[in-house]
Enzyme design. Structure first.
Site, PDB file in Angstrom:
ATOM      1  N   ARG A  27     -38.695  43.152  -7.398  1.00 21.96           N
ATOM      2  CA  ARG A  27     -37.217  42.577  -7.478  1.00 21.96           C
ATOM      3  C   ARG A  27     -36.204  43.909  -7.976  1.00 21.96           C
ATOM      4  O   ARG A  27     -35.148  43.815  -7.817  1.00 21.96           O
ATOM      5  CB  ARG A  27     -37.213  41.409  -8.457  1.00 21.96           C
ATOM      6  CG  ARG A  27     -37.695  40.024  -7.996  1.00 21.96           C
ATOM      7  CD  ARG A  27     -38.236  39.180  -8.966  1.00 21.96           C
ATOM      8  NE  ARG A  27     -38.460  37.847  -8.365  1.00 21.96           N
ATOM      9  CZ  ARG A  27     -39.477  37.593  -7.798  1.00 21.96           C
ATOM     10  NH1 ARG A  27     -40.505  38.312  -7.460  1.00 21.96           N
ATOM     11  NH2 ARG A  27     -39.812  36.315  -7.384  1.00 21.96           N
ATOM     12  N   GLY A  53     -46.677  39.467   0.942  1.00 18.94           N
ATOM     13  CA  GLY A  53     -46.054  38.235   1.050  1.00 18.94           C
ATOM     14  C   GLY A  53     -44.521  38.257   0.311  1.00 18.94           C
ATOM     15  O   GLY A  53     -43.576  37.713   0.801  1.00 18.94           O
ATOM     16  N   SER A  98     -42.563  27.276  -5.270  1.00 17.06           N
ATOM     17  CA  SER A  98     -42.656  28.806  -4.993  1.00 17.06           C
ATOM     18  C   SER A  98     -41.618  29.678  -5.082  1.00 17.06           C
ATOM     19  O   SER A  98     -40.053  29.522  -4.914  1.00 17.06           O
ATOM     20  CB  SER A  98     -42.993  28.800  -3.324  1.00 17.06           C
ATOM     21  OG  SER A  98     -42.777  29.979  -2.840  1.00 17.06           O
ATOM     22  N   ASP A 117     -51.643  32.969  -9.537  1.00 17.73           N
ATOM     23  CA  ASP A 117     -52.587  34.042  -9.146  1.00 17.73           C
ATOM     24  C   ASP A 117     -53.601  34.123 -10.032  1.00 17.73           C
ATOM     25  O   ASP A 117     -54.615  34.907  -9.483  1.00 17.73           O
ATOM     26  CB  ASP A 117     -51.630  35.229  -9.111  1.00 17.73           C
ATOM     27  CG  ASP A 117     -50.554  35.350  -8.053  1.00 17.73           C
ATOM     28  OD1 ASP A 117     -50.802  34.335  -6.954  1.00 17.73           O
ATOM     29  OD2 ASP A 117     -49.545  35.978  -8.410  1.00 17.73           O
ATOM     30  N   ARG A 150     -57.086  40.015  -5.221  1.00 18.10           N
ATOM     31  CA  ARG A 150     -57.670  39.231  -6.440  1.00 18.10           C
ATOM     32  C   ARG A 150     -59.083  38.766  -6.234  1.00 18.10           C
ATOM     33  O   ARG A 150     -59.823  38.332  -7.057  1.00 18.10           O
ATOM     34  CB  ARG A 150     -56.475  38.137  -6.734  1.00 18.10           C
ATOM     35  CG  ARG A 150     -55.349  38.635  -7.136  1.00 18.10           C
ATOM     36  CD  ARG A 150     -54.348  37.803  -7.857  1.00 18.10           C
ATOM     37  NE  ARG A 150     -52.923  38.132  -7.800  1.00 18.10           N
ATOM     38  CZ  ARG A 150     -52.368  38.919  -8.135  1.00 18.10           C
ATOM     39  NH1 ARG A 150     -52.973  39.849  -9.029  1.00 18.10           N
ATOM     40  NH2 ARG A 150     -50.989  39.456  -7.870  1.00 18.10           N
TER      41      ARG A 150
HETATM   42  C1  S3P Z   1     -44.537  35.492  -6.453  1.00 21.05           C
HETATM   43  C2  S3P Z   1     -44.721  34.275  -6.386  1.00 21.05           C
HETATM   44  C3  S3P Z   1     -46.082  33.717  -6.087  1.00 21.05           C
HETATM   45  C4  S3P Z   1     -47.137  34.616  -6.350  1.00 21.05           C
HETATM   46  C5  S3P Z   1     -47.162  35.790  -5.681  1.00 21.05           C
HETATM   47  C6  S3P Z   1     -45.732  36.456  -6.397  1.00 21.05           C
HETATM   48  C7  S3P Z   1     -43.224  36.460  -6.653  1.00 21.05           C
HETATM   49  O1  S3P Z   1     -45.926  33.153  -4.926  1.00 21.05           O
HETATM   50  O2  S3P Z   1     -48.271  33.893  -5.832  1.00 21.05           O
HETATM   51  O3  S3P Z   1     -48.153  36.667  -5.903  1.00 21.05           O
HETATM   52  O4  S3P Z   1     -43.075  37.435  -7.049  1.00 21.05           O
HETATM   53  O5  S3P Z   1     -42.306  35.684  -6.311  1.00 21.05           O
HETATM   54  P1  S3P Z   1     -45.347  31.706  -4.346  1.00 21.05           P
HETATM   55  O6  S3P Z   1     -43.876  31.907  -4.499  1.00 21.05           O
HETATM   56  O7  S3P Z   1     -45.867  31.530  -3.063  1.00 21.05           O
HETATM   57  O8  S3P Z   1     -45.983  30.720  -5.110  1.00 21.05           O
END
Ligand code: S3P
Length: 436
Positions: A24, A92, A165, A317, A393
């Site tokens: 971010r 992701g 999420s 996580d 992990r």
């Molecule tokens: C994250 C949100 C989580 C987490 C990921 C980092 C983030 O995922 O599992 O490692 O930085 O916003 P989800 O938004 O899919 O829960």
């Protein structure tokens, strides 16, 4: 590679910067006008993928010799068309948040990723971003590789999150930055709030109202972000590994310094305490708008528990390494409400169940969690090779399991650890672990 503990773990270590905050900080700095400085940035592959993407869209990003990062932003609305596909590797968070940023810019972008990321669902961000006007062509099942076309002006929406999420929430909030009017995200289950905190810090008009436990986040678009000096705290999700390792190796005494303890992230430490873990916080302070402390942890006899469902999102996580702790605890641990774990870097319910069984733990797999009958402190048999499946992990959790096993726990591939925790192997050996 296999990890062993010839004796107690001892010492004080610092873990790398928080991954969520690092992503971010690069994205928002790239949208501010002028120079932002970031200290303590996680220099892991996932965050470097975000940096490369922001550079490809016009931001200037450099790393100083003092390891401070300098970001010259282009201003909200100023992102440029990238010349090539955006390669997201394993990340992701990079993918979903950048899809949000691009949704409200007149940019066409193609996202690609590794085999793990290419299996993960993107429909959850495509849905709200389509409502805002962006268009998507995806691989079957709404997966990567995908191409999207952002739009300007985009339409402000009110969106109720169907899954807990932070990535989906953040994608909508980031799309809202360049969208005229007020966009609202309704969050029935609270998730990590780094985006909200940081957007406010950069000067966006953002408010959060509470309706019972539901959070209603409103953000006014066409924001002008002001450059910031950001200090990134240590990642609690990384601290989880040396903390659980120290709990499981008798006689250990370990301090992990400078760990971010934002309440939307830190539930693991409460749960470990409920299990009887000797964990305390020292030197509690605030750094860059986030609570931070040193975590002091001693080897402990753990007891199985029913893990709370209310705080799943605040430790989402950390379940893989919690399952390892449960496998060594006395009695039964029941962990439920974890369906989201099936769509992380791997299916963490299935992969942990299979791996723990292979090293001799008693585990029952449920659709939404695991039931684990622990050894009561007795070492696990070990003597198996675990496939890490491109999941950092999973690799680190079984490295910790190896410290509490009689036979070696071999991990086929430690390379994924570089996505979030460069230096993991050195840190564990500095505490007294040995590599076989
Ligand atoms: C994250 C949100 C989580 C987490 C990921 C980092 C983030 O995922 O599992 O490692 O930085 O916003 P989800 O938004 O899919 O829960």
């Amino acid at each position: 590679m296999a990890f062993r503990a010839p004796g107690p773990l001892k010492g004080a270590v610092a873990v790398p910067g928080d991954k969520s905050i690092s992503h971010r900080s690069l994205m928002l700095s790239a949208l501010a006008v002028g120079e932002s400085v970031v200290e303590g940035l996680l220099e892991g592959e996932d965050v470097l993928a975000t940096a490369a993407a922001m550079r490809a869209m016009g931001a200037q990003i450099t790393r100083g010799e003092d390891s401070r990062w300098h970001i010259y932003g282009v201003g909200v609305g100023g992102l440029l068309q990238p010349e090539t596909a955006i390669e997201m590797g394993n990340s992701g968070t990079s993918t979903r948040l950048l899809m949000g940023l691009i949704a409200s810019h007149p940019i066409t972008a193609t996202f690609t990723g590794d085999a793990s990321l290419s299996k993960r669902p993107m429909g959850r961000v495509i849905e709200p971003l389509s409502l805002m006007g962006a268009e998507f062509t995806t691989s079957p099942g709404g997966r990567l590789p995908l191409t999207m076309r952002g739009i300007n002006p985009a339409v402000p929406i009110e969106y109720r999150l169907p899954v807990a999420s932070a990535q989906v929430k953040s994608a909508v909030l980031l799309a809202a930055l360049n969208t005229a009017g007020v966009t609202r995200v309704i969050e029935p289950v609270p998730t990590r709030d780094h985006s909200e905190r940081m957007l406010k810090g950069f000067g966006a008009e953002l408010s959060v109202e509470l309706d019972g436990a539901t959070r209603i986040i409103s953000i006014r678009g066409e924001a002008e972000l002001k450059p910031q000096h950001i200090v990134v705290p240590g990642d609690p999700s990384s601290a989880a590994f040396p903390v659980v390792a120290a709990l499981l190796v008798p006689g250990s005494e370990v301090t992990v310094t400078n760990v971010g303890l934002n309440p939307t992230r830190a539930a693991l430490f409460d749960v470990l305490r409920m299990m009887g873990g000797d964990i305390s916080f020292a030197n509690e302070r605030e750094v860059g708008g986030e609570p931070v402390a040193d975590i002091v942890v001693r080897g402990s006899a753990l007891k199985g528990i029913e893990t709370p469902v209310e705080t799943v999102a605040s430790m989402v996580d950390e379940y893989p390494v919690l399952f390892v702790a449960a496998a060594l605890a006395e009695g039964r641990t029941v962990a439920r409400g974890l369906e989201e774990l099936r769509v992380k870097e791997s299916d963490r319910i299935a992969v942990m169940a299979e791996g723990l069984r292979a090293i001799g733990a008693r585990v029952e797999e449920l659709e939404d969690g695991l039931i684990i009958d622990g050894t009561g402190g007795e070492k696990l048999p070990g003597g198996a090779t675990i496939a890490a499946r491109l999941d950092h992990r999973i690799a680190m959790s079984f490295a910790v399991a190896g410290l509490a096993s009689k036979g070696d726990v071999m991990i086929d591939d430690m390379a994924p650890v570089a996505t979030s925790f460069p230096g993991f192997v050195n840190l564990m050996t500095a505490l007294g672990a040995e590599i076989a």
